[in-house]
Enzyme design. Structure first.
Site, PDB file in Angstrom:
ATOM      1  N   SER A   1     -46.024 -33.566 -21.505  1.00  0.00           N
ATOM      2  CA  SER A   1     -45.764 -32.243 -20.958  1.00  0.00           C
ATOM      3  C   SER A   1     -44.852 -31.482 -21.921  1.00  0.00           C
ATOM      4  O   SER A   1     -43.869 -32.036 -22.420  1.00  0.00           O
ATOM      5  CB  SER A   1     -45.079 -32.453 -19.612  1.00  0.00           C
ATOM      6  OG  SER A   1     -44.876 -31.229 -18.998  1.00  0.00           O
TER       7      SER A   1
ATOM      8  N   HIS B   1     -39.835 -22.501 -26.085  1.00  0.00           N
ATOM      9  CA  HIS B   1     -39.327 -21.129 -26.062  1.00  0.00           C
ATOM     10  C   HIS B   1     -38.883 -20.768 -27.472  1.00  0.00           C
ATOM     11  O   HIS B   1     -37.897 -21.323 -27.963  1.00  0.00           O
ATOM     12  CB  HIS B   1     -38.137 -21.019 -25.102  1.00  0.00           C
ATOM     13  CG  HIS B   1     -38.514 -21.169 -23.664  1.00  0.00           C
ATOM     14  ND1 HIS B   1     -39.015 -20.116 -22.930  1.00  0.00           N
ATOM     15  CD2 HIS B   1     -38.486 -22.230 -22.825  1.00  0.00           C
ATOM     16  CE1 HIS B   1     -39.260 -20.533 -21.691  1.00  0.00           C
ATOM     17  NE2 HIS B   1     -38.965 -21.806 -21.598  1.00  0.00           N
TER      18      HIS B   1
ATOM     19  N   HIS C   1     -47.007 -23.561 -23.109  1.00  0.00           N
ATOM     20  CA  HIS C   1     -46.902 -24.722 -22.224  1.00  0.00           C
ATOM     21  C   HIS C   1     -48.173 -25.556 -22.339  1.00  0.00           C
ATOM     22  O   HIS C   1     -49.270 -25.011 -22.462  1.00  0.00           O
ATOM     23  CB  HIS C   1     -46.743 -24.247 -20.770  1.00  0.00           C
ATOM     24  CG  HIS C   1     -47.206 -25.242 -19.754  1.00  0.00           C
ATOM     25  ND1 HIS C   1     -48.386 -25.088 -19.051  1.00  0.00           N
ATOM     26  CD2 HIS C   1     -46.661 -26.410 -19.337  1.00  0.00           C
ATOM     27  CE1 HIS C   1     -48.535 -26.123 -18.236  1.00  0.00           C
ATOM     28  NE2 HIS C   1     -47.515 -26.930 -18.378  1.00  0.00           N
TER      29      HIS C   1
ATOM     30  N   ASN D   1     -49.837 -29.516 -20.860  1.00  0.00           N
ATOM     31  CA  ASN D   1     -49.664 -30.735 -20.103  1.00  0.00           C
ATOM     32  C   ASN D   1     -51.002 -31.455 -20.038  1.00  0.00           C
ATOM     33  O   ASN D   1     -52.025 -30.849 -19.785  1.00  0.00           O
ATOM     34  CB  ASN D   1     -49.168 -30.366 -18.686  1.00  0.00           C
ATOM     35  CG  ASN D   1     -49.116 -31.558 -17.752  1.00  0.00           C
ATOM     36  OD1 ASN D   1     -49.804 -31.589 -16.729  1.00  0.00           O
ATOM     37  ND2 ASN D   1     -48.322 -32.540 -18.099  1.00  0.00           N
TER      38      ASN D   1
ATOM     39  N   ARG E   1     -52.421 -35.203 -18.313  1.00  0.00           N
ATOM     40  CA  ARG E   1     -51.944 -36.327 -17.496  1.00  0.00           C
ATOM     41  C   ARG E   1     -53.115 -37.111 -16.925  1.00  0.00           C
ATOM     42  O   ARG E   1     -54.230 -36.605 -16.761  1.00  0.00           O
ATOM     43  CB  ARG E   1     -51.036 -35.835 -16.386  1.00  0.00           C
ATOM     44  CG  ARG E   1     -51.699 -34.830 -15.460  1.00  0.00           C
ATOM     45  CD  ARG E   1     -50.715 -34.237 -14.454  1.00  0.00           C
ATOM     46  NE  ARG E   1     -51.398 -33.251 -13.616  1.00  0.00           N
ATOM     47  CZ  ARG E   1     -51.500 -31.955 -13.908  1.00  0.00           C
ATOM     48  NH1 ARG E   1     -50.952 -31.460 -14.999  1.00  0.00           N
ATOM     49  NH2 ARG E   1     -52.170 -31.128 -13.111  1.00  0.00           N
TER      50      ARG E   1
ATOM     51  N   HIS F   1     -57.589 -18.406 -27.095  1.00  0.00           N
ATOM     52  CA  HIS F   1     -58.694 -18.776 -26.200  1.00  0.00           C
ATOM     53  C   HIS F   1     -59.879 -19.363 -26.974  1.00  0.00           C
ATOM     54  O   HIS F   1     -60.561 -20.254 -26.465  1.00  0.00           O
ATOM     55  CB  HIS F   1     -59.116 -17.568 -25.350  1.00  0.00           C
ATOM     56  CG  HIS F   1     -58.264 -17.400 -24.130  1.00  0.00           C
ATOM     57  ND1 HIS F   1     -58.562 -17.996 -22.931  1.00  0.00           N
ATOM     58  CD2 HIS F   1     -57.104 -16.730 -23.939  1.00  0.00           C
ATOM     59  CE1 HIS F   1     -57.617 -17.697 -22.043  1.00  0.00           C
ATOM     60  NE2 HIS F   1     -56.721 -16.917 -22.624  1.00  0.00           N
TER      61      HIS F   1
ATOM     62  N   HIS G   1     -45.817 -13.003  -5.954  1.00  0.00           N
ATOM     63  CA  HIS G   1     -44.858 -12.005  -5.478  1.00  0.00           C
ATOM     64  C   HIS G   1     -44.738 -10.810  -6.415  1.00  0.00           C
ATOM     65  O   HIS G   1     -44.249  -9.750  -6.012  1.00  0.00           O
ATOM     66  CB  HIS G   1     -43.481 -12.643  -5.227  1.00  0.00           C
ATOM     67  CG  HIS G   1     -42.821 -13.198  -6.451  1.00  0.00           C
ATOM     68  ND1 HIS G   1     -43.245 -14.342  -7.085  1.00  0.00           N
ATOM     69  CD2 HIS G   1     -41.754 -12.762  -7.163  1.00  0.00           C
ATOM     70  CE1 HIS G   1     -42.463 -14.576  -8.129  1.00  0.00           C
ATOM     71  NE2 HIS G   1     -41.552 -13.642  -8.200  1.00  0.00           N
TER      72      HIS G   1
END
Lengths: 353, 353
Positions: B146, B150, B160, B162, B164, B195, B225
């Site tokens: 993972s 920054h 980012h 990850n 697993r 992409h 939100h």
């Protein structure tokens, strides 16, 4: 709600009220005016008079909202005095589903970022809350004042306060709220002073309030993933209604009294902190502690989570965020350092008073 | 599990295996050694030989963990080259309930804060996951790599990744993971390049992978939100098993290929960003966008929420936090500004390729 069904609903309420009497009449009268404010005119003149007399006795939600609005004014005035320089900027907003708020934000000389928010909102009760309270679909009304202040100085504490009143269309009502203190560096004397102020307010209303609400605060303001409290706690209460043996009027007084103790208490804490020197290491520690504040608010705070998940007003909900925060990997303060001492205080069950 | 019942369970497994044949024998043999590693000795010598031969054919979880550990090495090496100065610091940890990890953190010249974490953990499956998957109480094994990086420059993107592998004692297994890119300033050409790299990996394994996983990423990396995506998306997949028509071996290869595309892709993105000038306003914007990154991780990211609620290793979970983040009340970038343009790109369904 559709206009026609709204009208039918109001008429049914009115009819029910007409065939009932005494206390029930007052209750229905109250519920009618709450649920169908535009249909008050459906009452006969005599009924309107009864209603107004009766309502004068029972607390009206508008009355509570008005008092909270005044509380916001008083607190903002007090904080401007304490800051000595910053002035609150005001921002009015309307909630599409009903109601709105008056947000006030300050960037001052002492308070780096402060928000003092008033709101009074209503509408259909979000399904999630209705379910969690085992209530049928109904309306709600909520009003409150909510505050978070982040001072410039790492030697002064972050503070949070919230008082709120909630009412559903089914006739349930309650008060909620609390104050809690998050020093970047714990100063036991300050924590004692803070808790004394809260205890003195609580004791005026119920001998068990301070003990119970202090305990709730320890449990609530807790970062489970860090196994540390957010700060030195305070008081926290929710779903507080007359089942505790205190009337609605007195609980309202209590909520207002909690609000009124806020500005003088924080002013004194700022005064005590003003001469404490600090430099880069303390500033760095403040940033890391603010990171923890962010973690609490976004991961554990029920109000924040609920607000973000139910389409609340993001800017008001997240006014609690610090202006700047930092994170470091696996940071452990040196044994015996002031930072390590602070961490030692961040546990439940410390009897400050 | 109590030792005696563990023993009985292992014996039953063994008996079931003995009365079955062919593929089932291999499956049970595999399950036995996974569930009851200390009871391998219950097999006859011949059965042990069969088991070891068969297991050589089927993927072993240790094999996957080993490969992921190598992936961590390769990526760290690539990133140190890209940074040119920073070196990863390593931190090994053990999980009390079983397994552990190798965390690597870098503070570099180009990468301000980067974490590349490997872990392989096992133990009883936390009740919450078992429930959500309609599984009886069982054990689990999980291994993965993972990463969150920054960069110093606001003109370079946060990234980012990850990958697993997850396996339960009931015999279910799957791969999960993804890569997504969060530019502080969206550069369409960079998003296209990013992409394209992901599509080219996906296309080697299944013609629908890119389309489906890109769609999942749009949905997943979304701040509900704020009604904005975290960045320009990428790919995201979960519960990926052979029901998709690709074998376990090939899915393993796919997961590793996703991991191997990471360092070269990000190196190219850093190269493109290195000559883009920036000043205070861009730095301020970067801090605010990092604030959004924090909001996504703490409010919406399932992995983070799950980890924090189930007593995961906090420092590993929160290595995704930026070194510094900021929040401002009600900030709206000026129409037509690069900041406003970036916000316009932060929506679902952009076809970059």
């Amino acid at each position: 709600m559709h206009r026609a069904s709204f009208f039918v609903g109001a008429r049914r309420f009115l009819e029910r009220m007409r065939i009932q009497s005494g206390n029930n009449k007052r209750l229905n009268c109250n519920l009618l005016s709450q649920n169908f404010p535009n249909y008050f005119i459906l009452f006969t003149k005599k009924e309107q008079d009864i209603c107004q007399i009766k309502n004068h006795v029972m607390l009206q939600k508008e009355q509570i909202a008005d008092r909270f609005r005044i509380l916001q004014d008083t607190i903002c005035h007090g904080l401007e005095l304490a800051d000595g320089q910053g002035k609150f900027l005001e921002d009015n907003w309307l909630r599409p589903e009903g109601g709105g708020g008056r947000s006030r934000v300050l960037e001052g000389a002492v308070i780096e970022k402060g928000g003092v928010m008033f709101s009074a909102v209503h509408g259909p009760l979000p399904e999630q809350i209705a379910k969690s309270m085992h209530l049928p679909p109904t309306d709600f009304f909520a009003t409150g004042v909510s505050i978070v202040l982040h001072p410039h100085s790492p030697m002064a504490p972050i503070i949070h306060m919230n008082v709120r009143y909630f009412e559903t269309g089914t006739g349930r009502w309650w008060f909620g709220g609390g104050i809690d203190l998050t020093p970047h560096y714990v100063v036991p004397d300050d924590a004692l002073f803070f808790h004394e102020q809260l205890k003195s307010v609580c004791d005026r209303y119920h001998p068990a309030f301070y003990r119970d609400f202090k305990h709730h605060a320890d449990d609530y303001f807790f970062l489970k993933h860090r196994q540390e409290t957010r700060g030195v706690g305070g008081i926290f209460f929710d779903y507080l209604d007359d089942k505790c043996g205190v009337s609605q009027e007195k609980l309202f007084e209590f909520a207002v009294a909690v609000g009124e103790t806020f500005a003088p208490t924080y002013t004194e804490l700022l005064r005590r902190a003003q001469d404490r020197p600090w430099g880069e290491p303390e500033k760095r520690w403040q940033m890391l502690r603010r990171g923890r504040y962010v973690e609490f608010n976004l991961v554990w705070d029920r109000g924040t989570k609920f607000g973000l998940e139910t389409n609340g007003r993001v800017e008001s909900i997240l006014m609690s965020m610090p202006p700047t925060a930092q994170w470091a990997y696996n940071l452990k303060p040196a044994d015996g350092s002031p930072e390590a001492e602070t961490l030692n205080w961040l546990r439940k069950g410390v009897d400050w008073v």
